[in-house]
Design a protein around this motif. Sequence first.
Motif, mmCIF file in Angstrom:
data_model
loop_
_atom_site.group_PDB
_atom_site.id
_atom_site.type_symbol
_atom_site.label_atom_id
_atom_site.label_comp_id
_atom_site.label_asym_id
_atom_site.label_seq_id
_atom_site.Cartn_x
_atom_site.Cartn_y
_atom_site.Cartn_z
ATOM 1 N N HIS A 43 0.968 -1.107 0.409
ATOM 2 C CA HIS A 43 0.382 0.029 0.085
ATOM 3 C C HIS A 43 1.032 1.138 -0.358
ATOM 4 O O HIS A 43 1.625 1.590 0.471
ATOM 5 C CB HIS A 43 -0.526 -0.035 1.471
ATOM 6 C CG HIS A 43 -1.605 -1.125 0.922
ATOM 7 N ND1 HIS A 43 -3.576 -1.333 0.510
ATOM 8 C CD2 HIS A 43 -1.857 -2.345 2.741
ATOM 9 C CE1 HIS A 43 -3.791 -2.388 0.657
ATOM 10 N NE2 HIS A 43 -3.016 -2.994 1.826
ATOM 11 N N ILE A 44 0.780 2.511 -0.634
ATOM 12 C CA ILE A 44 1.645 3.104 -0.999
ATOM 13 C C ILE A 44 0.812 4.780 0.076
ATOM 14 O O ILE A 44 -0.559 5.005 -0.488
ATOM 15 C CB ILE A 44 2.044 3.714 -2.450
ATOM 16 C CG1 ILE A 44 2.751 2.086 -3.398
ATOM 17 C CG2 ILE A 44 2.532 4.954 -2.503
ATOM 18 C CD1 ILE A 44 1.820 1.775 -4.721
ATOM 19 N N VAL A 45 1.264 5.205 0.537
ATOM 20 C CA VAL A 45 0.873 6.353 1.182
ATOM 21 C C VAL A 45 1.772 7.630 0.475
ATOM 22 O O VAL A 45 2.917 7.876 0.346
ATOM 23 C CB VAL A 45 0.869 5.823 2.680
ATOM 24 C CG1 VAL A 45 0.319 7.746 3.589
ATOM 25 C CG2 VAL A 45 0.836 5.056 3.146
ATOM 26 N N TYR A 46 0.194 8.566 0.063
ATOM 27 C CA TYR A 46 1.105 9.861 -0.122
ATOM 28 C C TYR A 46 0.619 11.376 0.528
ATOM 29 O O TYR A 46 -0.306 11.143 1.031
ATOM 30 C CB TYR A 46 0.369 10.142 -1.988
ATOM 31 C CG TYR A 46 0.532 9.232 -2.786
ATOM 32 C CD1 TYR A 46 1.675 9.144 -3.169
ATOM 33 C CD2 TYR A 46 0.216 7.859 -2.901
ATOM 34 C CE1 TYR A 46 1.758 8.458 -4.922
ATOM 35 C CE2 TYR A 46 -0.310 6.496 -4.006
ATOM 36 C CZ TYR A 46 0.897 6.889 -5.026
ATOM 37 O OH TYR A 46 1.556 6.568 -5.763
ATOM 38 N N ASP A 47 1.440 12.016 0.685
ATOM 39 C CA ASP A 47 1.048 13.235 1.209
ATOM 40 C C ASP A 47 0.489 14.367 0.055
ATOM 41 O O ASP A 47 0.071 13.618 -0.487
ATOM 42 C CB ASP A 47 2.478 14.072 1.779
ATOM 43 C CG ASP A 47 3.028 14.782 0.165
ATOM 44 O OD1 ASP A 47 2.568 15.039 -0.456
ATOM 45 O OD2 ASP A 47 4.216 14.837 0.413
ATOM 46 N N GLU A 48 -0.256 15.685 0.834
ATOM 47 C CA GLU A 48 -0.801 15.531 -0.314
ATOM 48 C C GLU A 48 -0.966 16.375 -0.607
ATOM 49 O O GLU A 48 -1.562 17.398 -1.578
ATOM 50 C CB GLU A 48 -1.315 17.510 1.518
ATOM 51 C CG GLU A 48 -2.501 16.938 2.507
ATOM 52 C CD GLU A 48 -1.260 17.245 3.673
ATOM 53 O OE1 GLU A 48 -0.138 17.956 3.609
ATOM 54 O OE2 GLU A 48 -2.143 16.398 4.735
ATOM 55 N N GLN A 49 0.279 16.665 -1.066
ATOM 56 C CA GLN A 49 1.384 16.767 -2.629
ATOM 57 C C GLN A 49 1.030 16.152 -3.764
ATOM 58 O O GLN A 49 2.110 15.777 -4.812
ATOM 59 C CB GLN A 49 2.574 17.238 -3.154
ATOM 60 C CG GLN A 49 2.527 18.518 -2.501
ATOM 61 C CD GLN A 49 2.499 18.894 -0.284
ATOM 62 O OE1 GLN A 49 2.662 18.382 0.258
ATOM 63 N NE2 GLN A 49 1.705 19.757 0.111
ATOM 64 N N GLY A 50 1.244 14.880 -3.861
ATOM 65 C CA GLY A 50 0.796 13.874 -4.241
ATOM 66 C C GLY A 50 2.226 13.127 -4.170
ATOM 67 O O GLY A 50 2.171 12.483 -5.345
ATOM 68 N N ASN A 51 2.748 13.474 -2.930
ATOM 69 C CA ASN A 51 4.344 12.821 -3.552
ATOM 70 C C ASN A 51 4.333 11.209 -2.158
ATOM 71 O O ASN A 51 3.384 11.177 -1.498
ATOM 72 C CB ASN A 51 5.277 13.828 -2.719
ATOM 73 C CG ASN A 51 5.298 14.472 -3.457
ATOM 74 O OD1 ASN A 51 5.807 14.432 -4.372
ATOM 75 N ND2 ASN A 51 5.340 15.862 -2.794
ATOM 76 N N PRO A 52 4.963 10.053 -2.894
ATOM 77 C CA PRO A 52 4.798 9.269 -2.032
ATOM 78 C C PRO A 52 5.535 9.521 -1.069
ATOM 79 O O PRO A 52 6.954 9.949 -0.685
ATOM 80 C CB PRO A 52 5.203 8.039 -3.102
ATOM 81 C CG PRO A 52 6.023 8.850 -3.976
ATOM 82 C CD PRO A 52 6.014 9.982 -4.451
ATOM 83 N N ILE A 53 5.154 8.736 0.396
ATOM 84 C CA ILE A 53 5.802 8.526 1.923
ATOM 85 C C ILE A 53 6.213 7.510 2.147
ATOM 86 O O ILE A 53 6.820 7.457 3.222
ATOM 87 C CB ILE A 53 5.497 9.796 2.285
ATOM 88 C CG1 ILE A 53 3.799 9.686 3.386
ATOM 89 C CG2 ILE A 53 5.480 11.438 2.222
ATOM 90 C CD1 ILE A 53 2.830 10.392 4.098
ATOM 91 N N ALA A 54 5.726 6.790 2.106
ATOM 92 C CA ALA A 54 5.405 5.426 2.634
ATOM 93 C C ALA A 54 5.412 4.636 2.251
ATOM 94 O O ALA A 54 4.232 4.199 1.219
ATOM 95 C CB ALA A 54 5.188 5.638 4.772
ATOM 96 N N LEU A 55 5.548 3.145 1.847
ATOM 97 C CA LEU A 55 4.893 1.842 1.378
ATOM 98 C C LEU A 55 4.780 1.103 2.467
ATOM 99 O O LEU A 55 5.347 1.035 3.751
ATOM 100 C CB LEU A 55 6.645 0.972 0.612
ATOM 101 C CG LEU A 55 7.012 2.057 -0.461
ATOM 102 C CD1 LEU A 55 7.957 1.328 -1.309
ATOM 103 C CD2 LEU A 55 5.576 2.229 -1.072
#
Length: 185
Positions: free
Chosen positions: A73-85
């Motif tokens: 599962h890929i987690v993105y920040d508000e700007q759409g950048n991936p921050i965690a897998l």
Amino acid sequence: VTYVSPNIQALLGCTQEEAQTKIYNQLILPKDRGVVRAAILDAFIRQATELEMEYRLERQNSKGFCWVNDVTHIVYDEQGNPIALQSYVHSIHAQKIAEEHATNLIENVPDAIAVTNDLGIVLRTSLESAEQLKLANRSALHAQEDKELIVEVQGVGNRPPRKISKALLVDVIQPRMAEILTMCY
């Protein structure tokens, strides 16, 4: 890597602590690293929130590898950048080895001629055409894409060729291969 299950010892032969000190990419078999990296980058580009992959992890001290299925599962920040897998990885090694053995049987066991005969009878085609279908579509297991894949079956005599789903081929091949495997084991 923030958490590793105690099962890592049985899977790869290393402790939780050893696995946590490595960059995950270092655990992946070198031959598979490029494919895994490309799949993750493609998921980032598509802004996918989930990614499923099959690849091999290297066992500690070069004692081979283990096939795994990885649901990330890929987690993105508000700007759409991936921050965690966040990944759930489990072994599918026994399944992959069984598939490899089944494929070897299809290719090498003389009894596999029975598969050709079954295809010829069920699909009403010549043995030559049935053999070509068997060799071109070497699968005794259903895959998701089988329902959409279409193969052409040559007609006999004046009958025109016709199209069937690959799933039908597997429906014919699978019972015969199960019978052959029972005789072998």
